[in-house]
Design a protein around this motif. Structure first.
Motif, PDB file in Angstrom:
ATOM      1  N   UNK A 211       0.823  -1.214   0.000  1.00 14.27           N
ATOM      2  CA  UNK A 211       0.000   0.000   0.000  1.00 14.27           C
ATOM      3  C   UNK A 211       0.855   1.261   0.000  1.00 14.27           C
ATOM      4  N   UNK A 212       2.151   1.134   0.319  1.00 16.99           N
ATOM      5  CA  UNK A 212       3.024   2.298   0.412  1.00 16.99           C
ATOM      6  C   UNK A 212       3.837   2.537  -0.861  1.00 16.99           C
ATOM      7  N   UNK A 213       3.495   1.867  -1.928  1.00 16.89           N
ATOM      8  CA  UNK A 213       4.196   2.088  -3.187  1.00 16.89           C
ATOM      9  C   UNK A 213       3.971   3.531  -3.602  1.00 16.89           C
TER      10      UNK A 213
ATOM     11  N   UNK B 189      12.069   5.070 -15.477  1.00 12.72           N
ATOM     12  CA  UNK B 189      13.108   5.395 -14.497  1.00 12.72           C
ATOM     13  C   UNK B 189      13.541   6.844 -14.630  1.00 12.72           C
ATOM     14  N   UNK B 190      13.556   7.364 -15.841  1.00  8.22           N
ATOM     15  CA  UNK B 190      13.879   8.770 -16.056  1.00  8.22           C
ATOM     16  C   UNK B 190      12.807   9.657 -15.413  1.00  8.22           C
ATOM     17  N   UNK B 191      11.545   9.320 -15.610  1.00  3.14           N
ATOM     18  CA  UNK B 191      10.452  10.085 -14.992  1.00  3.14           C
ATOM     19  C   UNK B 191      10.522  10.020 -13.469  1.00  3.14           C
ATOM     20  N   UNK B 192      10.933   8.877 -12.947  1.00  3.25           N
ATOM     21  CA  UNK B 192      11.018   8.698 -11.503  1.00  3.25           C
ATOM     22  C   UNK B 192      12.330   9.230 -10.930  1.00  3.25           C
TER      23      UNK B 192
ATOM     24  N   UNK C  18       7.808  -1.097  -9.558  1.00  7.30           N
ATOM     25  CA  UNK C  18       7.222  -0.511  -8.357  1.00  7.30           C
ATOM     26  C   UNK C  18       8.306   0.213  -7.584  1.00  7.30           C
ATOM     27  N   UNK C  19       8.047   1.457  -7.244  1.00  7.02           N
ATOM     28  CA  UNK C  19       9.053   2.253  -6.553  1.00  7.02           C
ATOM     29  C   UNK C  19       8.541   2.712  -5.198  1.00  7.02           C
TER      30      UNK C  19
ATOM     31  N   UNK D  87      13.579   2.125  -2.489  1.00 14.19           N
ATOM     32  CA  UNK D  87      13.634   0.788  -3.089  1.00 14.19           C
ATOM     33  C   UNK D  87      12.840   0.769  -4.386  1.00 14.19           C
ATOM     34  N   UNK D  88      13.264  -0.108  -5.271  1.00 12.08           N
ATOM     35  CA  UNK D  88      12.543  -0.326  -6.511  1.00 12.08           C
ATOM     36  C   UNK D  88      12.529  -1.822  -6.781  1.00 12.08           C
ATOM     37  N   UNK D  89      11.395  -2.321  -7.194  1.00  9.72           N
ATOM     38  CA  UNK D  89      11.275  -3.728  -7.565  1.00  9.72           C
ATOM     39  C   UNK D  89      10.833  -3.792  -9.013  1.00  9.72           C
ATOM     40  N   UNK D  90      11.563  -4.564  -9.806  1.00 12.22           N
ATOM     41  CA  UNK D  90      11.068  -4.878 -11.146  1.00 12.22           C
ATOM     42  C   UNK D  90      10.675  -6.344 -11.100  1.00 12.22           C
ATOM     43  N   UNK D  91       9.520  -6.630 -11.667  1.00  8.27           N
ATOM     44  CA  UNK D  91       8.975  -7.988 -11.637  1.00  8.27           C
ATOM     45  C   UNK D  91       8.488  -8.351 -13.025  1.00  8.27           C
TER      46      UNK D  91
END
Length: 169
Positions: free
Chosen positions: A22-24, A50-53, A97-98, A102-106
Protein backbone atom coordinates in the motif's frame (compact mmCIF):
# COMPACT_ATOMS: atom_id res chain seq x y z
CA UNK A 1 22.85 -18.18 -7.00
CA UNK A 2 19.09 -18.28 -7.22
CA UNK A 3 16.38 -19.27 -4.85
CA UNK A 4 14.12 -22.18 -4.06
CA UNK A 5 10.60 -22.41 -2.68
CA UNK A 6 11.45 -21.72 0.97
CA UNK A 7 13.62 -18.69 0.24
CA UNK A 8 11.83 -17.19 -2.75
CA UNK A 9 10.99 -13.95 -0.98
CA UNK A 10 13.88 -13.82 1.51
CA UNK A 11 15.93 -11.11 -0.27
CA UNK A 12 13.01 -8.70 0.18
CA UNK A 13 13.42 -9.10 3.94
CA UNK A 14 17.21 -9.03 4.36
CA UNK A 15 18.14 -6.01 6.45
CA UNK A 16 15.21 -3.95 5.24
CA UNK A 17 11.88 -3.06 6.78
CA UNK A 18 9.03 -5.07 5.25
CA UNK A 19 7.63 -3.80 1.97
CA UNK A 20 4.10 -2.51 2.36
CA UNK A 21 2.31 -2.85 -1.01
CA UNK A 22 0.00 0.00 0.00
CA UNK A 23 3.02 2.30 0.41
CA UNK A 24 4.20 2.09 -3.19
CA UNK A 25 4.88 5.65 -4.26
CA UNK A 26 4.90 4.83 -7.99
CA UNK A 27 3.98 1.76 -10.00
CA UNK A 28 3.53 0.93 -13.66
CA UNK A 29 3.44 -2.10 -15.91
CA UNK A 30 3.42 -3.03 -19.56
CA UNK A 31 2.33 -6.08 -21.49
CA UNK A 32 4.96 -7.63 -23.71
CA UNK A 33 4.56 -9.71 -26.84
CA UNK A 34 6.02 -13.18 -27.07
CA UNK A 35 8.65 -12.06 -29.60
CA UNK A 36 12.30 -11.46 -28.67
CA UNK A 37 11.84 -7.83 -29.81
CA UNK A 38 9.90 -7.42 -26.56
CA UNK A 39 13.23 -7.30 -24.70
CA UNK A 40 14.08 -4.00 -26.38
CA UNK A 41 10.54 -2.71 -25.76
CA UNK A 42 10.79 -3.62 -22.07
CA UNK A 43 14.16 -1.92 -21.73
CA UNK A 44 12.86 1.25 -23.43
CA UNK A 45 9.74 1.26 -21.22
CA UNK A 46 11.91 0.84 -18.12
CA UNK A 47 14.33 3.59 -19.17
CA UNK A 48 11.48 6.08 -19.80
CA UNK A 49 9.86 5.21 -16.48
CA UNK A 50 13.11 5.39 -14.50
CA UNK A 51 13.88 8.77 -16.06
CA UNK A 52 10.45 10.09 -14.99
CA UNK A 53 11.02 8.70 -11.50
CA UNK A 54 14.51 10.26 -11.36
CA UNK A 55 16.15 7.02 -10.22
CA UNK A 56 19.60 8.28 -11.13
CA UNK A 57 22.68 6.09 -11.00
CA UNK A 58 20.81 2.76 -10.66
CA UNK A 59 18.99 3.17 -14.01
CA UNK A 60 21.56 1.24 -16.06
CA UNK A 61 21.63 -1.66 -13.56
CA UNK A 62 17.83 -1.83 -13.49
CA UNK A 63 17.53 -1.74 -17.31
CA UNK A 64 20.10 -4.54 -17.63
CA UNK A 65 18.18 -6.67 -15.13
CA UNK A 66 14.86 -5.94 -16.89
CA UNK A 67 16.44 -7.18 -20.14
CA UNK A 68 17.69 -10.37 -18.51
CA UNK A 69 14.41 -11.18 -16.72
CA UNK A 70 12.34 -10.60 -19.86
CA UNK A 71 14.77 -12.62 -21.99
CA UNK A 72 14.60 -15.50 -19.50
CA UNK A 73 10.79 -15.42 -19.53
CA UNK A 74 10.62 -15.37 -23.33
CA UNK A 75 13.16 -18.16 -23.80
CA UNK A 76 12.15 -20.53 -21.03
CA UNK A 77 8.65 -19.79 -19.71
CA UNK A 78 6.39 -19.53 -22.73
CA UNK A 79 4.28 -22.43 -23.95
CA UNK A 80 4.91 -23.72 -27.43
CA UNK A 81 3.16 -21.69 -30.15
CA UNK A 82 0.80 -24.62 -30.79
CA UNK A 83 -0.53 -24.54 -27.21
CA UNK A 84 -0.67 -20.74 -26.79
CA UNK A 85 -4.21 -19.40 -27.05
CA UNK A 86 -4.61 -15.89 -28.50
CA UNK A 87 -7.49 -14.99 -26.16
CA UNK A 88 -5.22 -15.17 -23.10
CA UNK A 89 -3.64 -12.13 -21.51
CA UNK A 90 -0.25 -11.23 -22.97
CA UNK A 91 2.06 -14.01 -21.83
CA UNK A 92 4.70 -11.74 -20.27
CA UNK A 93 4.19 -8.55 -18.28
CA UNK A 94 6.78 -6.20 -16.77
CA UNK A 95 5.94 -4.41 -13.50
CA UNK A 96 8.00 -1.60 -11.93
CA UNK A 97 7.22 -0.51 -8.36
CA UNK A 98 9.05 2.25 -6.55
CA UNK A 99 9.18 3.09 -2.90
CA UNK A 100 11.24 5.98 -1.52
CA UNK A 101 14.49 4.04 -1.30
CA UNK A 102 13.63 0.79 -3.09
CA UNK A 103 12.54 -0.33 -6.51
CA UNK A 104 11.27 -3.73 -7.57
CA UNK A 105 11.07 -4.88 -11.15
CA UNK A 106 8.97 -7.99 -11.64
CA UNK A 107 8.32 -10.06 -14.73
CA UNK A 108 5.21 -12.24 -14.82
CA UNK A 109 5.12 -15.25 -17.13
CA UNK A 110 2.79 -18.25 -17.61
CA UNK A 111 5.16 -20.96 -16.32
CA UNK A 112 5.20 -22.35 -12.78
CA UNK A 113 8.75 -23.65 -13.26
CA UNK A 114 11.66 -22.17 -11.34
CA UNK A 115 13.64 -19.54 -13.29
CA UNK A 116 16.23 -21.13 -15.55
CA UNK A 117 19.90 -20.49 -14.87
CA UNK A 118 22.54 -21.38 -17.43
CA UNK A 119 24.00 -24.86 -17.29
CA UNK A 120 27.51 -23.51 -17.62
CA UNK A 121 29.66 -21.13 -15.67
CA UNK A 122 31.54 -20.32 -18.85
CA UNK A 123 31.57 -16.52 -18.77
CA UNK A 124 32.65 -16.36 -22.41
CA UNK A 125 29.46 -18.17 -23.49
CA UNK A 126 26.99 -16.27 -25.67
CA UNK A 127 24.03 -17.12 -23.41
CA UNK A 128 23.15 -18.67 -20.07
CA UNK A 129 24.42 -15.89 -17.79
CA UNK A 130 21.14 -13.96 -17.33
CA UNK A 131 20.37 -14.91 -13.75
CA UNK A 132 24.05 -14.54 -12.82
CA UNK A 133 23.81 -10.93 -14.07
CA UNK A 134 20.55 -10.40 -12.16
CA UNK A 135 22.21 -11.73 -9.02
CA UNK A 136 25.24 -9.49 -9.61
CA UNK A 137 23.44 -6.19 -10.32
CA UNK A 138 20.32 -6.40 -8.13
CA UNK A 139 20.38 -6.14 -4.34
CA UNK A 140 18.19 -9.24 -4.16
CA UNK A 141 16.01 -11.36 -6.37
CA UNK A 142 13.58 -14.23 -6.16
CA UNK A 143 10.42 -15.68 -7.58
CA UNK A 144 7.06 -16.95 -6.50
CA UNK A 145 4.19 -18.81 -8.12
CA UNK A 146 0.96 -16.90 -8.66
CA UNK A 147 -2.33 -18.00 -7.16
CA UNK A 148 -5.99 -17.30 -7.74
CA UNK A 149 -7.08 -16.28 -11.21
CA UNK A 150 -3.52 -15.52 -12.38
CA UNK A 151 -1.44 -18.43 -13.57
CA UNK A 152 2.32 -18.70 -13.75
CA UNK A 153 4.98 -17.02 -11.68
CA UNK A 154 6.66 -13.69 -11.00
CA UNK A 155 10.44 -13.28 -11.04
CA UNK A 156 11.48 -10.07 -9.27
CA UNK A 157 14.61 -8.08 -8.54
CA UNK A 158 15.05 -5.57 -5.73
CA UNK A 159 17.19 -2.44 -5.96
CA UNK A 160 18.04 -0.14 -3.10
CA UNK A 161 17.96 3.48 -4.21
CA UNK A 162 19.99 6.29 -2.73
CA UNK A 163 18.05 8.44 -0.32
CA UNK A 164 16.92 11.74 -1.71
CA UNK A 165 19.41 14.46 -0.81
CA UNK A 166 18.26 16.48 2.15
CA UNK A 167 17.86 20.20 1.70
CA UNK A 168 20.34 22.18 3.80
CA UNK A 169 20.70 25.92 4.17
Amino acid sequence: MGTDGSTMLEPLRQGLPPLDPAAVSSATSCALSSRLEAVREARQFARRTLCQWDVGERSDDICLVVSELVTNALRHALPSPATHRCEQDPPVRLHLMRWTTRLVCAVRDPSYDSPVAGDSEDFSAESGRGLFLVDSFADGWGWHPLAGTLSGKVVWALFQLPSAPKYTK
